[in-house]
Design an enzyme around this catalytic site. Structure first.
Site, PDB file in Angstrom:
ATOM      1  N   CYS A 122       0.816  -1.231   0.000  1.00 28.77           N
ATOM      2  CA  CYS A 122       0.000   0.000   0.000  1.00 28.77           C
ATOM      3  C   CYS A 122       0.839   1.266   0.000  1.00 28.77           C
ATOM      4  CB  CYS A 122      -0.974  -0.008   1.170  1.00 28.77           C
ATOM      5  SG  CYS A 122      -2.027  -1.464   1.185  1.00 28.77           S
ATOM      6  N   HIS A 255      -2.990   7.153   2.102  1.00 29.28           N
ATOM      7  CA  HIS A 255      -3.495   5.853   1.653  1.00 29.28           C
ATOM      8  C   HIS A 255      -4.894   5.659   2.235  1.00 29.28           C
ATOM      9  CE1 HIS A 255      -4.071   1.714   0.893  1.00 29.28           C
ATOM     10  NE2 HIS A 255      -3.804   1.309   2.117  1.00 29.28           N
ATOM     11  N   ASN A 285     -10.239   0.004   0.073  1.00 31.62           N
ATOM     12  CA  ASN A 285      -8.774   0.065   0.086  1.00 31.62           C
ATOM     13  C   ASN A 285      -8.257  -0.555  -1.219  1.00 31.62           C
ATOM     14  OD1 ASN A 285      -6.042  -0.389   0.486  1.00 31.62           O
ATOM     15  ND2 ASN A 285      -6.264  -1.089   2.601  1.00 31.62           N
TER      16      ASN A 285
END
Ligand code: UT7
Length: 328
Positions: A122, A255, A285
């Site tokens: 990520c 993020h 996500n």
């Protein structure tokens, strides 16, 4: 441009989400058929996520990357043939090798320029942007395509409610060009492999077989605790390196994993929540794609304007984390 005055600057952004959007209610109903209990209320309260996009069978990270790249090139007013570096951040590559970046290069109809994948889960986009910035500043490249692209739906365990409700598919891209004014002001990257087990896909390929479990595992509370701490530290380090302070930040684009982590980071940096760009509600996500996706949304809706100071921050498996501070 004289030596020492070569910087990099984002000249265009683009993104792409696969058309199938799956609401929490729809996902909960699907999981219920497997005897897995979850609810829209739990997912919204704990994460802020209301929906995510899932790619159709057979659609790969390079397919999503291609669409996002075309939009970024169009927004920069550039042709693919003008690109001299491709970096793709992904943890869900099309295949073991070659890299998704070389596949993307071919789908863009170009050849010759360096193209490689970058694996920092990520944090991948922040890492990729920092690497492309370094290559541009040293003169190794002048016009880079930097992409985050993921099909995380392929590595989700739909029998594990603690993870499968969190992630989605998508891609975001920027064109990063040499410039005599910055651009990217500072970046701050870190990793600590001691925490590699708290977020991982432990499987691998050997002897013609998949060895180990090829599905995502996460100790959510452990990741949560680390994330809030390192995101603040990294943002402060990038600000220090650039000689800027929190009050200079016009937009915080972290993020997009959990709205509670994002609010926590904004609070620690004493930023009002209206400076936080959040797309986790409708994207879920999307790992390495989440930051460039959110950046593109905020550019297209007119929030992020030329000259604004933007803090990008990533955190994820590895454990990896980092921040890039830039003047847009
Ligand atoms: O992208 C890389 C970075 N990743 C992240 O930043 C993720 C960080 N972690 C998180 O966002 C959060 O830890 C989660 C959203 C993953 C979990 O939220 P939490 O508030 O930490 O919940 P928890 O794991 O402590 O679980 C609380 C309860 C548990 O039940 P008990 O043991 O209290 O009875 C879980 O079993 O919630 C239960 N639970 C669920 N219930 C309904 C876990 N997942 C679900 C679910 N639906 N999907």
């Amino acid at each position: 441009m004289t030596a020492g005055s070569r910087f990099s600057r984002i000249t265009g952004t683009g993104s792409y989400l696969p058309p199938r959007q799956v609401s929490n209610a729809e996902l909960a109903a699907e999981l219920a058929t497997r005897g897995i209990e979850t609810s829209d209320q739990w997912i919204v309260e704990r994460t802020g996520i209301q929906a995510r996009h899932f790619a159709a069978d057979g659609v790969t990270a390079s397919d999503l990357a291609l669409e996002a790249s075309r939009h970024a090139l169009e927004s920069a007013g550039r042709k693919a043939t003008e690109i001299d570096l491709i970096v793709v951040a992904t943890s869900t590559p099309d295949m073991v090798f070659p890299s998704t970046a070389t596949i993307l290069q071919n789908k863009l109809g170009i050849a010759g320029c360096p193209a490689f994948d970058l694996q920092a889960v990520c944090s991948g986009f922040v890492y990729a942007l920092s690497v492309a910035d370094s290559m541009i500043r040293t003169g190794a490249a002048s016009r880079a395509l930097v992409v985050g692209s993921e099909v995380f739906s392929r590595i989700l365990d739909f029998n594990d409610r603690t993870t499968c409700v969190l992630f989605g598919d998508g891609a975001g891209a920027v064109v990063l060009e040499a410039s005599d004014t910055p651009g990217i002001l500072a970046s701050d990257l870190h990793a600590d492999g001691a925490h590699r087990d708290i977020l991982c896909v432990p499987g691998t390929v050997a002897g013609g077989k998949v060895l180990g479990d090829p599905l995502l595992k996460m100790d959510g509370p452990a990741v949560f605790k680390l994330a809030v701490h390192v995101l603040e530290a990294s943002a402060r380090a990038a600000l220090r390196a650039a000689g800027r302070s929190e009050t200079d930040i016009d937009w915080l684009i972290p993020h997009q994993a959990n709205i509670r982590i994002m609010h926590g980071t904004a609070r620690k940096l004493k930023l009002p929540l209206d400076k936080l760009v959040a797309t986790v509600q409708t994207h879920g996500n999307t790992s390495a794609a989440s930051i460039p996706l959110a950046l593109d949304v905020a550019c297209k809706d007119g929030r992020v304007k030329r000259g604004d100071t933007v803090m990008l921050e990533g955190v994820g498996g590895g454990f990896t984390w980092g921040a890039v501070l830039l003047d847009f």
